[in-house]
Write an enzyme that holds these catalytic residues in place. Structure first.
Site, PDB file in Angstrom:
ATOM      1  N   HIS A 119       0.841  -1.210   0.000  1.00  0.00           N
ATOM      2  CA  HIS A 119       0.000   0.000   0.000  1.00  0.00           C
ATOM      3  C   HIS A 119       0.870   1.252   0.000  1.00  0.00           C
ATOM      4  O   HIS A 119       0.430   2.331  -0.418  1.00  0.00           O
ATOM      5  CB  HIS A 119      -0.915  -0.008   1.221  1.00  0.00           C
ATOM      6  CG  HIS A 119      -2.202   0.731   1.028  1.00  0.00           C
ATOM      7  ND1 HIS A 119      -2.262   2.036   0.583  1.00  0.00           N
ATOM      8  CD2 HIS A 119      -3.495   0.340   1.189  1.00  0.00           C
ATOM      9  CE1 HIS A 119      -3.522   2.429   0.512  1.00  0.00           C
ATOM     10  NE2 HIS A 119      -4.289   1.410   0.865  1.00  0.00           N
TER      11      HIS A 119
ATOM     12  N   ASP B 252      -8.995  -2.659 -20.003  1.00  0.00           N
ATOM     13  CA  ASP B 252      -9.013  -3.436 -21.249  1.00  0.00           C
ATOM     14  C   ASP B 252      -7.591  -3.525 -21.792  1.00  0.00           C
ATOM     15  O   ASP B 252      -7.047  -2.551 -22.310  1.00  0.00           O
ATOM     16  CB  ASP B 252      -9.948  -2.769 -22.260  1.00  0.00           C
ATOM     17  CG  ASP B 252     -10.065  -3.539 -23.560  1.00  0.00           C
ATOM     18  OD1 ASP B 252      -9.342  -4.541 -23.738  1.00  0.00           O
ATOM     19  OD2 ASP B 252     -10.869  -3.125 -24.417  1.00  0.00           O
TER      20      ASP B 252
END
Length: 458
Positions: free
Chosen positions: A166, A401
């Site tokens: 993180h 995508d």
């Protein structure tokens, strides 16, 4: 069932910075000992092993290298001091650093994995890479910040597993900027479109930590607490003894939930879809616990602080800042009230007010930030349960995508180690609803499913 085919080290393409050293701000320091964020994106893309190895993997290599040119810290390391009294941790990228890309093939059932019904949680860990253990380099331990795995399901699809500390950045940085940027570069087979988009939006990532003003020295306050705990990356929590499932809330469901809150709490005027979904799920998960006591529970909603002016951050942090820049809206409620009649509505009222105050008043959101560590310790000492949210409809990885269309499924594998958390994303059908994921013991998942469905029928 899953076989590692090769392991590649991907360095940034030519043009990357030769070196980048980033001190940790107080927004970063909070996450020093937090487990890695792990998620898997599944793509329905039937292809042969030959196509996967000769076309898809080389394109992933090239596009990842180009992406790292624009996001070099992802190829770098956390430098954790061996003398914590003398030094603080920092992030560093130097020329020659690289990110590990694991290439694998799996014989597991792709359709089973991408279904919504409860499935054994353990197999999903096959598709996320483990971060390499820290290396002792004298004054510092060097720990990789990120790793990637591409897994082929012959004739069915591809999974991309992505793990990162993180400390590398929050959802706005890693999900919305880095991962979606990688997808764009992969789909276009180059970074020209990515660069044009950056120029048009004036959104090239900013890594300079000096945009975070910290006159109060909060980073030092946090480090004094963090350094008491030895640095040790979290292992895979296997066996999990849990199942994971995905649930949907349609636009109609969300409107019904919002109206339920407004009928009982008319002074609110408006309830967001995020609050309605998160608080309803929170109340249902709490009710699924058979022997819960009446201790206080917390719901923690992250709030992006970019662009918000206050005494701690002035001028505001730019929207394209790459790092951690989130504060928290915290809702506190007794377990008995949360699971009782009107518990969902009470939670939604409190969450709406907290988040609204945070959005409209950044000074209030960060007020008392120097005491965050002490407040966290008090919660731990009281063994308070904390319900959190992974992912966000605002930074939805489902639209990533890579040239194979949108993801069929996104799974936050991280949920298995948290037990009391949910993932949240936009519904895949594009109908304006939301979908969320949970990981729970099987009996508790059965109880949750019944409670969740029954509540929507009221």
């Amino acid at each position: 069932m899953t076989t590692i085919l090769q392991t590649l080290q991907i360095s940034p393409a030519d043009g990357a910075a030769a070196e980048l050293t980033l001190p940790l701000t107080f927004f970063d320091m909070w996450w020093v000992h937090f487990h890695p964020i792990r998620r898997v994106l599944f793509y329905d893309h039937p292809c042969s092993t030959a196509e996967f190895l000769t076309t898809i993997v080389p394109n992933l290599e090239k596009s990842l290298s180009l992406t790292l040119k624009h996001f070099p810290p992802a190829a770098g390391n956390l430098l954790y001091p061996t003398d914590t009294a003398k030094n603080k941790p920092l992030l560093r990228y130097t020329a020659g650093d690289s990110l590990r890309l694991t290439v694998a093939e799996s014989g597991r059932d792709f359709d089973y994995l991408t279904a919504n019904h409860p499935r054994d949680a353990d197999p999903f860990w096959d598709f996320v890479p483990d971060l390499a253990p820290p290396v002792d380099a004298g004054a510092y331990l060097h720990a990789p910040l990120m790793a990637v795995q591409a897994t082929h399901f012959p004739g069915r699809g591809v999974a991309l597993g992505i793990a990162n500390l993180h400390l590398l950045g929050d959802g706005s940085a890693v999900n919305a900027s880095l991962i979606l940027g990688w997808a764009s570069i992969s789909k276009s087979a180059g970074d020209e479109d990515f660069l044009r988009a950056q120029q048009k939006l004036e959104s090239a990532p900013i890594f300079d930590r000096r945009v975070i003003k910290d006159a109060a020295g909060i980073d030092g306050i946090f480090w004094d607490e963090m350094r008491k705990t030895p640095f040790s990356p979290a292992p895979f929590p296997l066996p999990t003894n849990q199942v994971r499932a995905t649930f949907g809330l349609t636009r109609s469901d969300l409107e019904k939930l919002k109206n339920r809150v407004l009928v009982k709490k008319p002074g609110l005027n408006r309830v967001s879809s995020f609050v309605a979904a998160a608080c309803y799920v929170w109340s249902c998960v709490a009710r699924s616990e058979p022997d819960g006591d009446d201790a206080y529970e917390l719901f923690v909603a992250p709030v992006d602080v970019r662009g918000r002016r206050n005494a701690l951050i002035d001028p505001p942090v730019p929207g394209n800042y790459f790092g951690n820049c989130i504060a928290f809206a915290v809702v506190e409620i007794r377990h008995g009230e949360l699971v009782g009649e009107g518990g969902f509505e009470a939670a939604a009222e409190a969450a709406t007010e907290k988040i609204r105050n945070g959005v409209n008043d950044a000074a209030a959101l960060l007020k008392g930030a120097e005491d965050w560590m002490n407040e966290m310790k008090k919660c731990q000492e009281k063994k308070m349960k904390v319900f959190g949210v992974s992912g966000s409809p605002k930074f939805d990885l489902g639209i990533a995508d890579f040239g194979w269309g949108k993801a069929k499924k996104v799974e936050y594998v991280t949920l298995d180690g948290e037990n009391y958390s949910m993932s949240l994303a936009n519904a895949r059908d594009g109908g304006g609803g939301l979908e969320f994921g949970l990981s729970l013991p099987e009996k508790r998942m059965e109880a949750f499913t019944a409670i969740f469905a029954d509540g929507l029928n009221k």
